[in-house]
Design a protein around this motif. Structure first.
Motif, PDB file in Angstrom:
ATOM      1  N   THR A   1      -1.367   1.110  -6.179  1.00 29.90           N
ATOM      2  CA  THR A   1      -0.833   2.413  -5.783  1.00 29.90           C
ATOM      3  C   THR A   1      -0.170   3.122  -6.960  1.00 29.90           C
ATOM      4  O   THR A   1       0.201   2.500  -7.954  1.00 29.90           O
ATOM      5  CB  THR A   1       0.186   2.241  -4.653  1.00 29.90           C
ATOM      6  N   GLY A   2      -0.032   4.448  -6.815  1.00 26.55           N
ATOM      7  CA  GLY A   2       0.679   5.243  -7.811  1.00 26.55           C
ATOM      8  C   GLY A   2      -0.006   5.292  -9.153  1.00 26.55           C
ATOM      9  O   GLY A   2       0.655   5.335 -10.201  1.00 26.55           O
TER      10      GLY A   2
ATOM     11  N   PRO B   1      -3.707  -6.150   3.785  1.00 28.87           N
ATOM     12  CA  PRO B   1      -4.073  -6.012   2.371  1.00 28.87           C
ATOM     13  C   PRO B   1      -2.942  -6.446   1.439  1.00 28.87           C
ATOM     14  O   PRO B   1      -1.767  -6.433   1.805  1.00 28.87           O
ATOM     15  CB  PRO B   1      -4.357  -4.515   2.229  1.00 28.87           C
ATOM     16  N   ASN B   2      -3.329  -6.814   0.222  1.00 24.05           N
ATOM     17  CA  ASN B   2      -2.376  -7.025  -0.860  1.00 24.05           C
ATOM     18  C   ASN B   2      -2.236  -5.739  -1.651  1.00 24.05           C
ATOM     19  O   ASN B   2      -3.208  -4.999  -1.830  1.00 24.05           O
ATOM     20  CB  ASN B   2      -2.838  -8.149  -1.782  1.00 24.05           C
ATOM     21  N   LYS B   3      -1.036  -5.477  -2.153  1.00 25.39           N
ATOM     22  CA  LYS B   3      -0.801  -4.234  -2.888  1.00 25.39           C
ATOM     23  C   LYS B   3       0.019  -4.512  -4.142  1.00 25.39           C
ATOM     24  O   LYS B   3       0.763  -5.494  -4.217  1.00 25.39           O
ATOM     25  CB  LYS B   3      -0.073  -3.215  -2.013  1.00 25.39           C
ATOM     26  N   ALA B   4      -0.143  -3.631  -5.129  1.00 26.09           N
ATOM     27  CA  ALA B   4       0.645  -3.706  -6.357  1.00 26.09           C
ATOM     28  C   ALA B   4       0.871  -2.297  -6.866  1.00 26.09           C
ATOM     29  O   ALA B   4      -0.070  -1.493  -6.906  1.00 26.09           O
ATOM     30  CB  ALA B   4      -0.076  -4.534  -7.416  1.00 26.09           C
ATOM     31  N   PRO B   5       2.093  -1.942  -7.266  1.00 30.04           N
ATOM     32  CA  PRO B   5       2.318  -0.640  -7.889  1.00 30.04           C
ATOM     33  C   PRO B   5       1.781  -0.639  -9.316  1.00 30.04           C
ATOM     34  O   PRO B   5       1.822  -1.665 -10.004  1.00 30.04           O
ATOM     35  CB  PRO B   5       3.844  -0.495  -7.870  1.00 30.04           C
TER      36      PRO B   5
ATOM     37  N   PHE C   1       1.000  -8.330  -7.291  1.00 31.74           N
ATOM     38  CA  PHE C   1       0.500  -8.129  -5.931  1.00 31.74           C
ATOM     39  C   PHE C   1       1.346  -8.894  -4.924  1.00 31.74           C
ATOM     40  O   PHE C   1       1.727 -10.046  -5.145  1.00 31.74           O
ATOM     41  CB  PHE C   1      -0.950  -8.580  -5.823  1.00 31.74           C
ATOM     42  N   THR C   2       1.612  -8.237  -3.798  1.00 27.64           N
ATOM     43  CA  THR C   2       2.285  -8.868  -2.671  1.00 27.64           C
ATOM     44  C   THR C   2       1.576  -8.424  -1.393  1.00 27.64           C
ATOM     45  O   THR C   2       0.932  -7.367  -1.346  1.00 27.64           O
ATOM     46  CB  THR C   2       3.763  -8.464  -2.583  1.00 27.64           C
ATOM     47  N   ALA C   3       1.714  -9.241  -0.341  1.00 28.85           N
ATOM     48  CA  ALA C   3       1.109  -8.876   0.945  1.00 28.85           C
ATOM     49  C   ALA C   3       1.858  -7.695   1.544  1.00 28.85           C
ATOM     50  O   ALA C   3       3.092  -7.675   1.572  1.00 28.85           O
ATOM     51  CB  ALA C   3       1.140 -10.060   1.889  1.00 28.85           C
ATOM     52  N   ASP C   4       1.118  -6.701   2.007  1.00 33.79           N
ATOM     53  CA  ASP C   4       1.744  -5.554   2.648  1.00 33.79           C
ATOM     54  C   ASP C   4       2.189  -5.934   4.055  1.00 33.79           C
ATOM     55  O   ASP C   4       1.652  -6.861   4.669  1.00 33.79           O
ATOM     56  CB  ASP C   4       0.764  -4.385   2.705  1.00 33.79           C
ATOM     57  N   THR C   5       3.162  -5.194   4.560  1.00 31.52           N
ATOM     58  CA  THR C   5       3.676  -5.473   5.902  1.00 31.52           C
ATOM     59  C   THR C   5       2.913  -4.742   6.996  1.00 31.52           C
ATOM     60  O   THR C   5       3.324  -4.757   8.162  1.00 31.52           O
ATOM     61  CB  THR C   5       5.164  -5.103   5.990  1.00 31.52           C
TER      62      THR C   5
END
Length: 410
Positions: A270-271, A352-356, A365-369
């Motif tokens: 993201t971002g 999904p996993n996400k990372a800024p 990366f961390t698991a999204d809530t």
């Protein structure tokens, strides 16, 4: 196409060294022109491709590109300008990751242009190695070419939406972004394949997002983002290096890059900023590939109809996950079957996993809530703007099938 009719490509091929297409020009009007050089500009065109799924090759042969200032002009109306192209088979599979096939340059009167028509060559009735099928596909692992049926492709041409300006004395540099996966539709169990080109007309900008996945998974994933106009841009990583390139993106400070694949946890960065000044935005390096963890999958299937229960056989279906911060992730998409408007998508069950994005730094990366297995199943079709059915589904059981009928309204 695989049974799930999702977008996961089975193989990504590099550019095979196709030469530039020599272009002959035939000006056929265009409206509002003149001999004054300040009123005459030109349009430069090239072609690229998003991923093609389940095929080793997808060939098209473009013979003519027609341009008009009116979005509603019919093929027989006055005011068309034409770029004639000596017939040459183009393998769309060689045009991923921003690779371009140059088409030529067409002089045009200054003005705003809102329609392009793509005219294809006829398939020969008796193809030979010296005179092969003009428009064809080769299924995964096969050497046999199967003809693509191209209704209207040889007469009026396929109609493409456009919106670009030609300025006197300048060149409008545009790219036809062909999405072969969305453009090929298998007609039930008939063995026939229809070509209904899905092509975005975009500016050729000196911008790109570059990243890497594990080469062992490169042939199993698709990388995508949405531009500021909500157009979906997609590509497949290089099968040898794992490198992917999302090219020709408008400037924007907040792209979300999505990496998705069947039986894999969707990953999102993201971002992500894109600017002409920077040119290339690099997400990661080959030694730190974007992690793609295994995930069980389930299937969503159904049909797309209007309120009168008439099948909408030109519809498309898209499955989106939504991050807890609101970003929408395109996980899978498909065209419906042209005989009965049915669709089927295989989707991962986990969140999904996400990372800024971090400039010059590792992606963490961390698991999204977001709710695991929750998707919005969205239908679209020409002339329809509203979906009457609630889009959300939640998938919980591996290998299960959830039926989701979609009803659209004008």
């Amino acid at each position: 196409m695989r049974n799930a009719r999702a977008i996961w490509p089975a193989k990504a091929l590099g550019w095979s060294g196709m030469g530039l297409i020599a272009a002959g020009l035939a000006a056929c009007g265009g409206g509002g022109g003149g001999d004054n050089a300040s009123q005459q500009g030109s349009l430069k065109l090239a072609m690229t491709d998003a991923p093609a799924c389940g095929y080793d090759h997808v060939y098209v042969t473009v013979t003519k590109i027609r341009v008009h200032q009116s979005a509603s002009a019919d093929s027989g109306d006055a005011g068309w300008s034409e770029l004639l192209i000596p017939p040459r088979r183009i393998d769309l599979f060689g045009l991923t990751n921003g690779v371009l096939q140059e088409l030529g340059t067409l002089p045009l009167p200054a003005g705003n242009y809102q329609q392009i028509r793509l005219v294809l060559a006829d398939n020969p009735s008796k193809p030979t190695p010296a005179n092969p099928l003009a428009n064809a596909l080769v299924p995964l692992g096969s050497t046999n070419e199967i003809a693509l049926t191209t209704p209207s492709g040889q007469q009026s041409g396929f109609k493409l939406k456009a919106n670009f300006n030609v300025t006197g004395g300048q060149v409008a540099d545009m790219v036809l972004d062909f999405d072969a996966c969305k453009s090929i539709v298998k007609a039930g169990n008939s063995g026939n394949y229809n070509l209904k080109p899905v092509v975005a007309v975009i500016k050729r900008l000196t911008t790109e997002i570059v990243g890497y996945v594990d080469p062992a998974l490169a042939s199993s994933v698709v990388v995508s983002t949405r531009d500021p106009d909500n157009n979906l841009r997609a590509t497949v990583p290089n099968a040898t290096t794992g490198k992917f390139v999302l090219a020709y993106l408008p400037e924007h400070t907040n792209y979300t890059v999505v990496v998705a694949g069947q039986n894999l946890t969707t990953a999102a960065v993201t971002g992500v900023p894109v600017s002409i000044a920077a040119g290339t935005t690099t997400l990661n390096t080959p030694t730190t590939p974007i992690p793609m963890l295994a995930s069980a999958s389930a299937i969503v299937s159904g049909t797309v109809t209007n309120a009168s229960n008439t099948p909408l056989t030109d519809a498309a279906v898209n499955a989106q996950q939504v991050l807890s911060a609101g970003q929408k992730l395109d996980v899978a998409w498909t065209l419906v079957d042209p005989t009965n408007a049915s669709y089927s998508l295989a989707l991962p069950l986990v969140a999904p996993n996400k990372a800024p994005y971090v400039a010059n730094g590792p992606l963490m990366f961390t698991a999204d809530t977001a709710v695991a297995g929750q998707y919005n199943i969205l239908g679209s079709a020409t002339g329809y703007t509203i979906q009457n059915t609630a889009p959300a589904v939640t998938l919980t059981t591996p290998n299960s099938v959830t039926t989701k009928k979609l009803e659209l309204a004008p």
